[in-house]
Design a protein around this motif. Structure first.
Motif, short mmCIF file in Angstrom:
data_model
loop_
_atom_site.label_atom_id
_atom_site.label_comp_id
_atom_site.label_asym_id
_atom_site.label_seq_id
_atom_site.Cartn_x
_atom_site.Cartn_y
_atom_site.Cartn_z
N ASP A 94 29.38 7.87 51.89
CA ASP A 94 29.44 6.96 50.74
C ASP A 94 28.19 7.12 49.87
O ASP A 94 28.27 7.11 48.64
N GLN A 95 27.07 7.25 50.53
CA GLN A 95 25.81 7.37 49.79
C GLN A 95 25.77 8.68 48.99
O GLN A 95 25.20 8.72 47.91
N MET A 96 26.41 9.73 49.53
CA MET A 96 26.47 11.00 48.79
C MET A 96 27.25 10.79 47.49
O MET A 96 26.85 11.32 46.45
N VAL A 97 28.33 10.04 47.55
CA VAL A 97 29.10 9.77 46.33
C VAL A 97 28.22 9.02 45.33
O VAL A 97 28.16 9.36 44.15
N LEU A 98 27.52 8.03 45.83
CA LEU A 98 26.64 7.24 44.96
C LEU A 98 25.58 8.12 44.31
O LEU A 98 25.36 8.06 43.10
N LEU A 99 24.93 8.95 45.11
CA LEU A 99 23.82 9.77 44.59
C LEU A 99 24.33 10.86 43.64
O LEU A 99 23.67 11.18 42.66
N GLY A 100 25.51 11.40 43.96
CA GLY A 100 25.97 12.54 43.17
C GLY A 100 26.76 12.17 41.93
O GLY A 100 26.77 12.92 40.96
N ARG A 101 27.41 11.01 41.94
CA ARG A 101 28.42 10.76 40.91
C ARG A 101 28.35 9.41 40.22
O ARG A 101 29.26 9.05 39.49
N ARG A 112 34.71 13.05 41.37
CA ARG A 112 34.86 13.57 42.72
C ARG A 112 33.51 13.96 43.30
O ARG A 112 32.68 14.55 42.60
N GLN A 113 33.28 13.64 44.55
CA GLN A 113 32.10 14.15 45.25
C GLN A 113 32.58 14.91 46.47
O GLN A 113 33.23 14.33 47.35
N ILE A 114 32.27 16.19 46.50
CA ILE A 114 32.57 16.97 47.71
C ILE A 114 31.47 16.69 48.72
O ILE A 114 30.28 16.85 48.42
N ILE A 115 31.86 16.24 49.90
CA ILE A 115 30.86 15.86 50.88
C ILE A 115 30.59 16.99 51.87
O ILE A 115 29.68 16.90 52.68
N GLY A 116 31.38 18.06 51.78
CA GLY A 116 31.09 19.20 52.63
C GLY A 116 32.18 20.25 52.55
O GLY A 116 33.29 19.98 52.09
N PHE A 117 31.83 21.46 52.98
CA PHE A 117 32.80 22.52 53.15
C PHE A 117 32.88 22.81 54.64
O PHE A 117 31.85 23.00 55.29
N ALA A 118 34.08 22.83 55.18
CA ALA A 118 34.25 23.09 56.61
C ALA A 118 34.62 24.56 56.83
O ALA A 118 35.37 25.14 56.04
N LEU A 119 34.08 25.12 57.88
CA LEU A 119 34.33 26.52 58.25
C LEU A 119 34.89 26.58 59.67
O LEU A 119 34.86 25.59 60.39
N PRO A 120 35.41 27.75 60.08
CA PRO A 120 35.92 27.87 61.45
C PRO A 120 34.92 27.35 62.48
O PRO A 120 33.73 27.64 62.40
#
Lengths: 239, 239
Positions: free
Chosen positions: A150-157, B83-91
């Motif tokens: 949630d904090q990432m959304v706040l900080l980024g957007r 939109r906030q992308i919170i991460g990219f997932a890999l194998p």
DNA sequence: CGTTGAGTTGACCATCGTCAACAGGAGTGG
DNA sequence: CCACTCCTGTTGACGATGGTCAACTCAACG
């Protein structure tokens, strides 16, 4: 009082887990009554004066803490001194989740703080013997992860006004869970702390507070605020 | 292929845990050889076409996933569409950590994706019986939390150039762990994805790439970049 | 009282966002 | 095979949000 050097008159005999006020708000709620005495022997009460350090980033992580009193700021520093506060801890919160060799962030007392200190190694062994405690700790960790997202959304957007409103609403709600609903929301941390938590400067935080004050959305009082227009506040925070 | 509607020719009999390429990079590394067959019956292989949804925010969280192939973007949306992308997932990555009633974020395939799907309830029960798996999951979660905290610093306190450089360095290193070091770093996600991950706009990401290209710090190639000046790159990322 | 530190406010400015035009590749259909 | 569209990415011009710098107030404290 010097930082990280303390506990004078504590451990008065009465300070045992079974009497703990925050027991049911902390990971200790996973412990059965009969397990409390054995847990008691693992912990050590520690008190911290305002601004004292509980631990610092990159130090060997030899202890974890269960906060029982006060507010702690958790933060990371960049090499050039820029600071990001990654959270404020309140009574019931567990510090040192990483269980790594070294602390990933610094923690210091905002006001007067009391905490239960557990040696990391001992705690890790105790966890091995208590899957239900591990399970509780895991639930707590996933909850923290969710808050971090949630904090990432706040900080980024979000813009400055949304950031401040969201912070105030969340802080009010956390505070209410501890002490019950109240008209006035205390803000024990400084404007600089709030700025470093929201990815803003102290001036922007101050200006945004002032604007919300002129709006009659909030009222600024010494060491806190009063929410005058909860609707508008929540609308800004939700946006 | 329509979103979230799939797995045609998968489950060819050979796709069992014991042959899994990412077993030792995933939480499954906590399982003993003799536990693999019983774990096998819990999982279901699922394939996803590019842009297909694995799950969406606020949907009932009835499954968790262990990624075996491809790249997945994880993101949260604000009501107005930001939109906030919170991460990219890999194998090797595990999706659905929250173990909550509903998903806290959305996940969809960036390229062609394969994953092991586990019913959440069943997985939760299996965890109850396997403290060593819970322990591994907890380690994984604390690691994710630590990454989330790093990302907070990036979002709150770094400028565009530092953000892009940090992203590229981290991505290169994650990619290298999967496929070995290579001169060219593939970037399967779009500029918009990168922008939404870094709290920037697509234009700022594009301009920053171009500037790093003119610098000879990187070379921009189709669907990726080549790091020409790793030193300068790391300096920007560390800053 | 003088000093200190936190907070506020104003003037100015830089970084990054917005809006718009354009380039190039992939896919489609005449 | 070429014209057309669509989509992604790039680039430029301009502007707004929030940062920087500086002055000032005020309360706490010796």
């Amino acid at each position: 009082m010097s930082p990280a050097q303390l506990n004078g008159s504590c451990r008065l005999g009465k300070e045992v887990c079974i009497d703990c006020k925050v027991r049911f708000m902390s990971i200790c709620s996973a412990l059965e009554a009969h397990e409390l005495p054995e847990f008691d022997v693992l912990i050590q009460r520690a008190n911290f004066a305002p601004r004292a350090a509980l631990f610092a980033q990159d130090q060997p992580a030899d202890a974890v803490y269960n906060l029982t009193e006060g507010v702690v700021r958790l933060y990371k520093l960049l090499p050039d001194g820029r600071r990001q506060i990654i959270g404020f801890a309140l009574p019931g919160d567990f510090l040192g989740l990483a269980m790594a060799e070294r602390y990933g962030f610094s923690a210091d007392a905002v006001d007067t703080v009391s905490a239960c200190r557990l040696a990391r190694e001992e705690f890790a062994h105790y966890l091995d013997a208590k899957p239900h405690l591990l399970r509780r700790l895991h639930e707590y960790t996933t909850h923290e992860l969710s808050l971090a997202q949630d904090q990432m959304v706040l900080l980024g957007r979000r813009n400055a006004e949304e950031k401040v409103a969201t912070f105030l609403v969340n802080w009010r709600d956390r505070w209410a869970r501890l002490t019950g609903k109240a008209v006035t929301v205390p803000l024990p941390m400084s404007r600089q702390d709030i700025a470093d938590f929201l990815g803003l400067t102290i001036e922007t935080v101050s200006r945004t507070f002032s604007r919300l004050g002129k709006d009659k959305t909030i009222l600024i009082v010494p060491d806190g605020i009063r929410v005058l227009d909860p609707q508008r506040m929540e609308r800004l925070a939700a946006a």
